[in-house]
Motif scaffolding. Structure first.
Motif, short mmCIF file in Angstrom:
data_model
loop_
_atom_site.label_atom_id
_atom_site.label_comp_id
_atom_site.label_asym_id
_atom_site.label_seq_id
_atom_site.Cartn_x
_atom_site.Cartn_y
_atom_site.Cartn_z
N UNK A 1 0.60 -1.28 0.24
CA UNK A 1 -0.22 -0.09 0.14
C UNK A 1 0.82 1.40 -0.25
N UNK A 2 2.28 1.11 0.93
CA UNK A 2 2.85 2.44 0.69
C UNK A 2 4.36 2.30 -0.30
N UNK A 3 4.24 1.99 -2.10
CA UNK A 3 5.47 1.49 -2.41
C UNK A 3 6.55 1.96 -1.84
N UNK A 4 6.63 3.36 -2.47
CA UNK A 4 7.16 4.79 -1.76
C UNK A 4 8.04 4.75 -0.23
N UNK A 5 7.49 4.42 0.51
CA UNK A 5 7.48 4.28 1.77
C UNK A 5 8.30 3.21 1.61
N UNK A 6 7.91 1.79 1.56
CA UNK A 6 8.49 0.92 2.15
C UNK A 6 9.79 0.97 1.07
N UNK A 7 10.16 1.05 0.26
CA UNK A 7 11.35 1.03 -0.74
C UNK A 7 12.83 2.13 0.08
N UNK A 8 12.10 3.67 0.77
CA UNK A 8 13.30 3.69 1.54
C UNK A 8 12.68 3.21 2.98
N UNK A 9 12.15 3.12 3.59
CA UNK A 9 12.39 1.18 4.94
C UNK A 9 13.79 0.75 4.49
N UNK A 10 13.10 0.31 3.50
CA UNK A 10 14.25 -1.66 3.07
C UNK A 10 15.90 -0.75 2.99
N UNK A 11 15.49 0.55 2.40
CA UNK A 11 16.84 0.70 2.43
C UNK A 11 17.78 1.40 2.74
N UNK A 12 17.01 1.70 4.60
CA UNK A 12 17.95 2.13 5.62
C UNK A 12 17.79 0.82 6.46
N UNK A 13 17.92 -0.15 5.79
CA UNK A 13 18.04 -1.16 6.40
C UNK A 13 20.00 -1.83 6.27
N UNK A 14 20.62 -1.78 7.34
CA UNK A 14 21.82 -2.36 6.66
C UNK A 14 22.25 -3.39 5.40
N UNK A 15 21.45 -4.31 6.26
CA UNK A 15 21.16 -5.15 5.23
C UNK A 15 20.82 -5.82 4.10
N UNK A 16 19.77 -4.68 4.44
CA UNK A 16 18.98 -4.30 2.79
C UNK A 16 18.04 -5.54 2.90
N UNK A 17 17.31 -5.66 3.63
CA UNK A 17 16.09 -6.91 3.80
C UNK A 17 15.31 -7.04 4.64
#
Length: 253
Positions: free
Chosen positions: A199-215
């Motif tokens: 439902x929030x793909x842009x926010x989700x992409x930013x969220x995953x990008x903020x995880x050092x392990x990227x997942x």
């Protein structure tokens, strides 16, 4: 480490019908524990039980509304009658009140409070007599409480931070009686998080990008297996801690 290091233990897991709760329940069962699966949907709980039994584990299912104190008491009484005791309690169930402060409905906040910190405290007190000696409590909170921009997440963070406070108090008050209490902050691809990412793909992409392990983590392998270890004698000196299982995203304080 013996893979069956939780044999002869009984674990209660709330919200065990899907997602993180299911992942934790499966892992505990794989390690030898008999798992009492609690949740609103008996149909979902039966799916979790079938997965556990297919893997050679043992589980019982109990449909319960964690917001109902009477149902919680009856559920714990049944678990003790059928298994003989309780050594592990995992409070995972939570209704999530999302929205800005002006928009989020008070009923949603009340449901979040009752299903989160109140249900957690009630179950901790109900299980306390059986946990004394060698019991472990794992409560689930959220790294949302560490967000700099809390917009839209204030009510959710409030109920989750209350769980952290209750947990720290239990660790201090009950530690001398042999009860350990810790908190985890998990990121895992639960149905709720999956819906949020869709439902929030842009926010989700930013969220995953903020995880050092990227997942985003896996419910069983990344969250459940760690919880199993935290419940074991291998973690017997870990108490009163908040541990982020989030690939290194949150700085926990």
């Amino acid at each position: 480490m013996n893979d069956r290091f939780l044999i002869n233990k009984t674990a209660v897991v709330t919200g065990a019908g899907q997602g993180v709760g299911q992942g934790i329940a499966i892992s505990l069962a794989e390690r030898g524990a008999t798992v009492a699966l609690l949740g609103r949907s008996l149909e979902k709980l039966e799916i979790s039980r079938s997965l556990i039994e297919h893997a050679g584990g043992k589980a019982i299912t109990i449909a319960v509304d964690v917001k109902n104190a009477g149902e919680l008491a009856a559920a714990i009484e049944r678990v003790v009658n059928e298994t003989g005791g309780i050594q592990i309690l995992v409070n995972n169930a939570q209704e999530v009140p999302l929205g800005t402060l002006l928009a989020v409905a008070e009923e949603k906040i009340e449901a979040g409070w009752q299903s989160g910190p109140m249900a957690t405290l009630r179950l901790m007190k109900l299980c306390y007599p059986y946990l004394r000696g060698d019991g472990v409590i794992i409560n689930l909170a959220s790294s949302v409480g560490m967000r700099w921009d809390m917009s839209g997440y204030g009510a959710y963070a409030a109920v989750k931070e209350a769980i952290r406070s209750i947990s720290r108090a239990a660790a201090c008050e009950w530690g001398a009686e042999g009860i350990r209490c810790n908190v985890i902050l998990p990121h895992a691809m639960s149905p709720g998080l999956k819906t949020w990412t869709e439902n929030r793909p842009q926010e989700a992409a930013e969220f995953i990008a903020s995880i050092p392990l990227r997942r985003i983590g896996e419910c069983k392998e990344d969250i459940g297996d760690f919880v199993s270890m935290l419940c074991s004698e291998h973690s017997r000196y870990v108490n009163g801690q908040t541990i982020a299982l989030d690939g290194g995203q949150a700085r926990v304080s």
